[in-house]
Design a protein around this motif. Sequence first.
Motif, mmCIF file in Angstrom:
data_model
loop_
_atom_site.group_PDB
_atom_site.id
_atom_site.type_symbol
_atom_site.label_atom_id
_atom_site.label_comp_id
_atom_site.label_asym_id
_atom_site.label_seq_id
_atom_site.Cartn_x
_atom_site.Cartn_y
_atom_site.Cartn_z
ATOM 1 N N LEU A 97 0.865 -1.184 0.024
ATOM 2 C CA LEU A 97 0.086 0.112 -0.016
ATOM 3 C C LEU A 97 0.764 1.358 -0.004
ATOM 4 O O LEU A 97 0.316 2.296 -0.728
ATOM 5 C CB LEU A 97 -0.944 0.064 1.193
ATOM 6 C CG LEU A 97 -1.869 -1.149 1.310
ATOM 7 C CD1 LEU A 97 -2.672 -0.844 2.666
ATOM 8 C CD2 LEU A 97 -2.835 -1.278 0.088
ATOM 9 N N LEU A 108 -4.389 0.547 -3.205
ATOM 10 C CA LEU A 108 -5.631 0.883 -2.026
ATOM 11 C C LEU A 108 -6.846 0.561 -2.461
ATOM 12 O O LEU A 108 -7.645 0.023 -1.839
ATOM 13 C CB LEU A 108 -5.210 2.341 -1.550
ATOM 14 C CG LEU A 108 -5.797 2.955 -0.253
ATOM 15 C CD1 LEU A 108 -5.044 2.123 0.689
ATOM 16 C CD2 LEU A 108 -5.608 4.226 -0.328
ATOM 17 N N THR A 115 -8.608 6.265 1.989
ATOM 18 C CA THR A 115 -7.379 7.047 3.032
ATOM 19 C C THR A 115 -7.398 7.217 4.236
ATOM 20 O O THR A 115 -6.689 6.931 4.954
ATOM 21 C CB THR A 115 -7.265 8.282 2.377
ATOM 22 O OG1 THR A 115 -7.230 8.513 0.917
ATOM 23 C CG2 THR A 115 -5.863 9.081 2.892
ATOM 24 N N LEU A 118 -6.584 3.715 5.878
ATOM 25 C CA LEU A 118 -5.172 3.640 5.946
ATOM 26 C C LEU A 118 -4.666 4.332 7.070
ATOM 27 O O LEU A 118 -3.614 3.721 7.672
ATOM 28 C CB LEU A 118 -4.503 3.724 4.345
ATOM 29 C CG LEU A 118 -2.947 3.957 4.335
ATOM 30 C CD1 LEU A 118 -2.513 2.393 4.365
ATOM 31 C CD2 LEU A 118 -2.607 4.528 2.940
#
Length: 286
Positions: A97, A108, A115, A118
């Motif tokens: 990633l 991703l 986002t 992550l």
Amino acid sequence: MPDWLDIVIRSFVAFAYLFILTKIIGKRQIRQISYIEYIVGISIGSIAAFMATEIDGPIYHSLIALTIFALFPVLLEWLSLKSKKVRNIVQGNATILIKDGKILEDNLKSERMTTEDLLEHLRMKDVFRVADVEFALMEASGDLSVLLKSQHQPVTPQHLGLKVSPAEEPQTVIMDGVILDEPLANNGLNRNWVRAELEKAGVALENVFLGQVDKGGQLYLDLYDDKLKVAQPIEMKLTFATLKKCQADLELYALGTQDQRVKRTYQGDSQELQKVIDTVKPLLMR
């Protein structure tokens, strides 16, 4: 036989058989499940519930179905050990990633992560800047593995060239205000030693929630009353300080004498003591 009694018997049989099947499948089913094991778990649960409440059909039909579903992960695990292709299909592969501080947006998206997802995973690894990450991989299990760049990795004693004593599990000798004899015996200690240490700390046994002894024989206490503070053991630090003072005194004596023979003796003793200090420092300064 009354219906309620039939349901009770079926429920006990279903529970016992599920326990046996779980032991056959192994701990992996409980610790970390794959897609196949997730499907199998749901199916087995549904079949077991149907088996316990459906009193019209014979019980062995459900037992056969449970057995077949339970054998699926066992068979696939065996095939995974024999073939990497099967292993890739069943368990999946890790996905990169982040590489060299750059988020790979396509990867991703393939993992269906935003986002925010992550960044949350990174924060759970105590990482708050994407630019600090060398690699971040989404494992097949769903966990995120993170490797920081060299300049952002925590400094270890090895980086500083320091020797430290090996970490060893402390022995719990007091739990809920009760002295545990077996851990004490493992450390070569007894109840009289514990009582003496508690007396030095000014703490009553019944007020101790947890007491642990490390390899050096130091007792660490956690009390029920969190507002009370217990002084940390300082015997090892005092021993180290005493050794350093003796070594400094020997150097001082060597400087203060005019007799060359005595001076060499003091200097030699100082060097030998310094070797001892360097050896025991990892054990005393922890």
